[in-house]
Design a protein around this motif. Structure first.
Motif, mmCIF file in Angstrom:
data_model
loop_
_atom_site.group_PDB
_atom_site.id
_atom_site.type_symbol
_atom_site.label_atom_id
_atom_site.label_comp_id
_atom_site.label_asym_id
_atom_site.label_seq_id
_atom_site.Cartn_x
_atom_site.Cartn_y
_atom_site.Cartn_z
ATOM 1 N N ASN A 77 -3.366 -7.093 2.056
ATOM 2 C CA ASN A 77 -4.201 -6.224 2.874
ATOM 3 C C ASN A 77 -3.330 -5.154 3.537
ATOM 4 O O ASN A 77 -2.209 -5.433 3.977
ATOM 5 C CB ASN A 77 -4.920 -7.051 3.943
ATOM 6 C CG ASN A 77 -5.834 -6.193 4.806
ATOM 7 O OD1 ASN A 77 -6.371 -5.196 4.364
ATOM 8 N ND2 ASN A 77 -5.987 -6.584 6.056
ATOM 9 N N LEU A 78 -3.830 -3.935 3.628
ATOM 10 C CA LEU A 78 -3.070 -2.818 4.194
ATOM 11 C C LEU A 78 -2.617 -3.118 5.623
ATOM 12 O O LEU A 78 -1.458 -2.891 5.974
ATOM 13 C CB LEU A 78 -3.916 -1.542 4.170
ATOM 14 C CG LEU A 78 -3.287 -0.303 4.827
ATOM 15 C CD1 LEU A 78 -2.025 0.113 4.089
ATOM 16 C CD2 LEU A 78 -4.290 0.846 4.870
ATOM 17 N N GLY A 79 -3.528 -3.644 6.439
ATOM 18 C CA GLY A 79 -3.179 -3.949 7.815
ATOM 19 C C GLY A 79 -2.082 -4.985 7.918
ATOM 20 O O GLY A 79 -1.189 -4.884 8.766
ATOM 21 N N GLN A 110 -4.303 -3.211 -0.640
ATOM 22 C CA GLN A 110 -5.683 -2.742 -0.600
ATOM 23 C C GLN A 110 -6.206 -2.711 0.832
ATOM 24 O O GLN A 110 -5.652 -3.352 1.723
ATOM 25 C CB GLN A 110 -6.583 -3.646 -1.442
ATOM 26 C CG GLN A 110 -6.735 -5.055 -0.887
ATOM 27 C CD GLN A 110 -7.750 -5.876 -1.644
ATOM 28 O OE1 GLN A 110 -8.328 -5.406 -2.614
ATOM 29 N NE2 GLN A 110 -7.976 -7.094 -1.207
ATOM 30 N N ASN A 111 -7.260 -1.930 1.039
ATOM 31 C CA ASN A 111 -7.936 -1.852 2.324
ATOM 32 C C ASN A 111 -9.339 -2.422 2.165
ATOM 33 O O ASN A 111 -10.060 -2.063 1.250
ATOM 34 C CB ASN A 111 -8.012 -0.402 2.801
ATOM 35 C CG ASN A 111 -8.853 -0.258 4.053
ATOM 36 O OD1 ASN A 111 -8.558 -0.847 5.076
ATOM 37 N ND2 ASN A 111 -9.925 0.513 3.960
ATOM 38 N N THR A 138 -5.339 2.244 10.962
ATOM 39 C CA THR A 138 -3.944 2.012 10.592
ATOM 40 C C THR A 138 -3.133 3.294 10.738
ATOM 41 O O THR A 138 -1.984 3.265 11.189
ATOM 42 C CB THR A 138 -3.854 1.500 9.149
ATOM 43 O OG1 THR A 138 -4.551 0.260 9.042
ATOM 44 C CG2 THR A 138 -2.410 1.297 8.730
ATOM 45 N N HIS A 139 -3.742 4.411 10.365
ATOM 46 C CA HIS A 139 -3.080 5.711 10.492
ATOM 47 C C HIS A 139 -2.724 5.981 11.955
ATOM 48 O O HIS A 139 -1.603 6.410 12.285
ATOM 49 C CB HIS A 139 -3.995 6.802 9.944
ATOM 50 C CG HIS A 139 -3.349 8.135 9.836
ATOM 51 N ND1 HIS A 139 -4.051 9.283 9.531
ATOM 52 C CD2 HIS A 139 -2.057 8.521 10.010
ATOM 53 C CE1 HIS A 139 -3.217 10.307 9.518
ATOM 54 N NE2 HIS A 139 -2.011 9.882 9.808
ATOM 55 N N ASN A 183 -11.488 -2.869 5.063
ATOM 56 C CA ASN A 183 -12.316 -2.495 6.214
ATOM 57 C C ASN A 183 -12.706 -1.026 6.125
ATOM 58 O O ASN A 183 -11.908 -0.187 5.703
ATOM 59 C CB ASN A 183 -11.562 -2.747 7.525
ATOM 60 C CG ASN A 183 -11.254 -4.211 7.738
ATOM 61 O OD1 ASN A 183 -12.079 -5.076 7.433
ATOM 62 N ND2 ASN A 183 -10.067 -4.504 8.248
ATOM 63 N N SER A 238 -13.095 1.220 8.440
ATOM 64 C CA SER A 238 -12.240 2.100 9.249
ATOM 65 C C SER A 238 -10.778 1.678 9.191
ATOM 66 O O SER A 238 -9.971 2.148 9.998
ATOM 67 C CB SER A 238 -12.717 2.074 10.714
ATOM 68 O OG SER A 238 -12.644 0.759 11.244
ATOM 69 N N GLY A 239 -10.441 0.811 8.256
ATOM 70 C CA GLY A 239 -9.101 0.247 8.200
ATOM 71 C C GLY A 239 -8.006 1.282 8.038
ATOM 72 O O GLY A 239 -6.996 1.245 8.757
ATOM 73 N N GLN A 240 -8.183 2.220 7.121
ATOM 74 C CA GLN A 240 -7.134 3.202 6.871
ATOM 75 C C GLN A 240 -6.972 4.168 8.045
ATOM 76 O O GLN A 240 -5.855 4.570 8.375
ATOM 77 C CB GLN A 240 -7.434 3.973 5.581
ATOM 78 C CG GLN A 240 -7.428 3.096 4.344
ATOM 79 C CD GLN A 240 -7.211 3.887 3.072
ATOM 80 O OE1 GLN A 240 -6.359 4.765 3.009
ATOM 81 N NE2 GLN A 240 -7.978 3.560 2.036
#
Length: 271
Positions: free
Chosen positions: A175-177, A84-85, A94-95, A87, A89-91
């Motif tokens: 977490n995605l990050g 899951q994300n 990360t991109h 944040n 601006s997390g995705q």
């Protein structure tokens, strides 16, 4: 210096040449990073999230092996990993970060070639002849290390870290990050670790390490490899050997390289 022209160059001239080598190297990273950014579906769904899925090549292979050997512990990553994300601006960030890392990985052979072009004029012709295969071997080892880390270490690490629980009351929601940093760290570390024979070659050439020194600490290196394998793999011997064996082979190849360099140096001194 290896050539007369380089003796006539000033320090600022060398800096100017180095600057253009760095510019071209960074440009190659930038180009491949843009391509990775554009094709995010392939990069994330297929490459990044691939090792966590049950249809991934390694996971299917180990599950098939588990059924043949009646060792259910070998069958890994059959339960989907929840990522899951959290944040805003997390995705997006990360991109960008993943695209940059992908640019470095893909452009590595060219980066190493630019570095070689900068160093080459400072070498004597004999040294250049001895080092002609450096780019090929360094790029090959880096690629093999990345593939080994991606197809072997990543699935095992995802399974171990994703299913490890201190209590059944605590659910693993990754977490995605955190997931991305784990994958990229493992992959880049694999590429760097597989450069060990190259590092030993240059260290032996300048006399900083010897075959005797490497043999002296052979047992220590095996213990380190076993500990690393025990940490990131399921509790079975086959998985641990899959990780440990290549690391031991790399170290042993370094001993052979150092021994050959010493023998060649002794022969030249005798002549």
């Amino acid at each position: 210096m290896g050539e007369d022209t380089t003796n006539e160059m000033s320090f600022l001239d060398h800096l100017e040449i180095l600057r253009w080598h760095l510019v071209r190297a960074f440009a190659s990273v930038f180009v491949f990073a843009i391509l990775a950014f554009v094709f995010k579906g392939f990069v994330f769904d297929t490459v990044i999230l691939g090792p966590s899925g049950k249809d991934f090549f390694t996971n299917r292979l180990l599950c098939d092996l588990a059924s043949r050997l009646d060792m259910p512990l070998l069958c890994i990553n059959q339960i989907p990993l929840s990522v899951q994300n959290i944040n805003m601006s997390g995705q997006f960030t990360t991109h960008i970060w993943v695209s940059f890392v992908a640019g470095i990985v893909v452009a590595f052979p060219y980066i190493f070639w630019e570095f070689w072009r900068f160093v080459k004029p400072a070498l004597y012709s004999k040294e250049v002849n001895h080092s002609r295969g450096a780019i090929f071997f360094a790029s090959t080892l880096f690629t093999v290390g990345i593939l080994f880390a991606y197809y072997v270490i990543c699935p095992l690490s995802i399974h171990f870290l994703g299913t490890y629980q201190v209590s059944e009351e605590v659910e693993n929601i990754v977490n995605l990050g955190s997931y991305i940093s784990t994958i990229t760290s493992i992959v880049l570390a694999g590429g760097i670790i597989f450069e060990l024979p190259i590092f030993i070659y240059f260290l032996a050439k300048v006399g900083l390490v010897s075959s005797g020194f490497l043999r002296k600490y052979r047992k220590h290196s095996i213990v380190v490899a076993l500990l690393l394998a025990a940490v990131i793999t399921p509790p079975d011997v086959i998985s641990q050997l899959l990780v440990c064996f290549p690391l031991v082979i790399l170290y042993e190849s370094g001993i052979v390289i150092a021994r050959r360099i010493e023998a060649k140096r002794e022969k030249e001194m005798a002549e």
